[in-house]
Write a protein that holds these residues in place. Structure first.
Motif, PDB file in Angstrom:
ATOM      1  N   ASN A 237      57.922 -13.068  42.472  1.00 28.80           N
ATOM      2  CA  ASN A 237      59.527 -13.335  42.289  1.00 28.80           C
ATOM      3  C   ASN A 237      60.302 -12.206  42.131  1.00 28.80           C
ATOM      4  O   ASN A 237      61.554 -12.390  41.817  1.00 28.80           O
ATOM      5  CB  ASN A 237      59.254 -14.011  40.706  1.00 28.80           C
ATOM      6  N   THR A 238      59.815 -11.160  42.679  1.00 27.86           N
ATOM      7  CA  THR A 238      60.716  -9.810  42.615  1.00 27.86           C
ATOM      8  C   THR A 238      61.453  -9.917  43.815  1.00 27.86           C
ATOM      9  O   THR A 238      61.072 -10.518  44.941  1.00 27.86           O
ATOM     10  CB  THR A 238      59.808  -8.677  42.646  1.00 27.86           C
ATOM     11  N   GLU A 239      62.464  -9.030  43.842  1.00 29.22           N
ATOM     12  CA  GLU A 239      63.253  -8.684  45.074  1.00 29.22           C
ATOM     13  C   GLU A 239      62.483  -8.126  46.275  1.00 29.22           C
ATOM     14  O   GLU A 239      62.660  -8.461  47.325  1.00 29.22           O
ATOM     15  CB  GLU A 239      64.580  -8.126  44.935  1.00 29.22           C
ATOM     16  N   ASP A 240      61.749  -7.300  45.676  1.00 30.92           N
ATOM     17  CA  ASP A 240      60.813  -6.327  46.806  1.00 30.92           C
ATOM     18  C   ASP A 240      59.686  -7.413  47.573  1.00 30.92           C
ATOM     19  O   ASP A 240      59.651  -7.310  48.744  1.00 30.92           O
ATOM     20  CB  ASP A 240      59.989  -5.536  46.081  1.00 30.92           C
ATOM     21  N   VAL A 242      60.594 -10.309  48.579  1.00 28.86           N
ATOM     22  CA  VAL A 242      61.364 -11.082  49.597  1.00 28.86           C
ATOM     23  C   VAL A 242      61.562  -9.841  50.497  1.00 28.86           C
ATOM     24  O   VAL A 242      61.668 -10.350  51.754  1.00 28.86           O
ATOM     25  CB  VAL A 242      62.683 -11.549  48.916  1.00 28.86           C
ATOM     26  N   GLU A 243      61.865  -8.750  50.358  1.00 26.48           N
ATOM     27  CA  GLU A 243      62.440  -7.804  51.237  1.00 26.48           C
ATOM     28  C   GLU A 243      61.264  -7.286  52.060  1.00 26.48           C
ATOM     29  O   GLU A 243      61.623  -7.281  53.237  1.00 26.48           O
ATOM     30  CB  GLU A 243      62.845  -6.505  50.319  1.00 26.48           C
ATOM     31  N   ARG A 259      62.745  -4.003  42.299  1.00 30.53           N
ATOM     32  CA  ARG A 259      63.468  -5.053  41.352  1.00 30.53           C
ATOM     33  C   ARG A 259      62.573  -6.389  42.021  1.00 30.53           C
ATOM     34  O   ARG A 259      62.165  -6.384  43.053  1.00 30.53           O
ATOM     35  CB  ARG A 259      64.720  -5.124  41.669  1.00 30.53           C
TER      36      ARG A 259
END
Length: 259
Positions: A237-240, A242-243, A259
């Motif tokens: 669920n972190t931005e990383d 997704v990145e 994040r």
């Protein structure tokens, strides 16, 4: 006479024990400054990985300054101040990776400090010993605990009970260090190369990986599996998280932000 702290690009912190005239041996003041440096590594979100080394080309650290530490009278009340001046090798929890650049003598408390790091680079002339039994004391701050975990039993007991030294080749053979470089001056470049590779990875995932790996020693395997599963789901669920896949599909370097 100091503990030098430097923060480089990429979130790489360097801690240097700067007392070369005493083989970087540490007195109570140095231990207190080192505690502050470790706390900064733990608490500063801009730091992704740390390197610890010694000043000069003779020693990583000779550990405690015998004249000022071992012979010092300690008030009985200090026995229960268990969180005072916490160190990496005294139980301070730092989940960011720590690399040791061992540029020469690694003695007593230097070995104890090294044992609390994650990756170790040593110069070809590095020497390792826990000779505390020759001084009437023990390899404290985790020395008797970690050495027996990280070496085969008879090798660890030989070092602990005889107080005799091993060289860099022996340390590499027994898995105590990761890499040998030709000279003291080569240890920092080699350590930085490791640090740069680590700092490019997702910092939350790196810290979670270190914590899970270390905690696995103290919990039943089934509990470790469950902790791993729960942490994995949290990280998704972190931005990383997704990145990382996005950067892979776009064939570019990821921009991890922790994040």
């Amino acid at each position: 006479m100091s503990i030098d702290f430097d923060l480089r690009d990429g979130g790489i912190a360097t801690i240097t024990i700067n007392r070369p005239e005493r083989h970087n041996a540490m007195d109570p003041e140095h231990y207190s400054m080192l505690s502050e440096a470790w706390s900064r590594v733990r608490d500063d979100d801009d730091i992704r990985v740390a390197i610890v080394t010694g000043a000069g080309d003779k020693a990583f650290t000779a550990g405690a300054d015998i004249k000022k530490v071992i012979a010092r009278e300690i008030p009985m009340a200090d026995t229960w101040k268990t969180q005072q001046d916490m160190l990496l090798n005294r139980g301070l929890e730092i989940w960011k990776p720590v690399i040791a650049a061992i540029n020469g003598y690694c003695l007593g408390g230097g070995v104890t400090l090294m044992l609390a790091t994650d990756i170790r680079v040593a110069s070809a002339d590095a020497t390792f010993s826990v000779a505390e039994v020759k001084r009437g004391v023990i390899a404290g701050n985790g020395g008797t605990q970690r050495l027996i975990e990280q070496l085969p039993y008879p090798i660890a007991m030989e070092m602990l009970l005889t107080g005799e030294a091993i060289d860099a080749e022996q340390a590499l053979r027994w898995g105590l260090i990761n890499k040998i470089v030709p000279a003291a001056a080569d240890t920092m470049p080699a350590a930085l190369e490791y640090a740069e590779r680590i700092s490019r990875n997702a910092p939350l995932a790196v810290q979670a990986t270190k914590e899970l790996a270390l905690r696995s020693r103290d919990v039943p395997r089934i509990v470790g599996f469950r902790l791993e599963q729960l942490v994995s789901r949290v990280l998704r669920n972190t931005e990383d998280a997704v990145e990382g896949p996005k950067a892979f599909s776009e064939k570019r370097a990821p921009n991890f932000r922790g994040r």
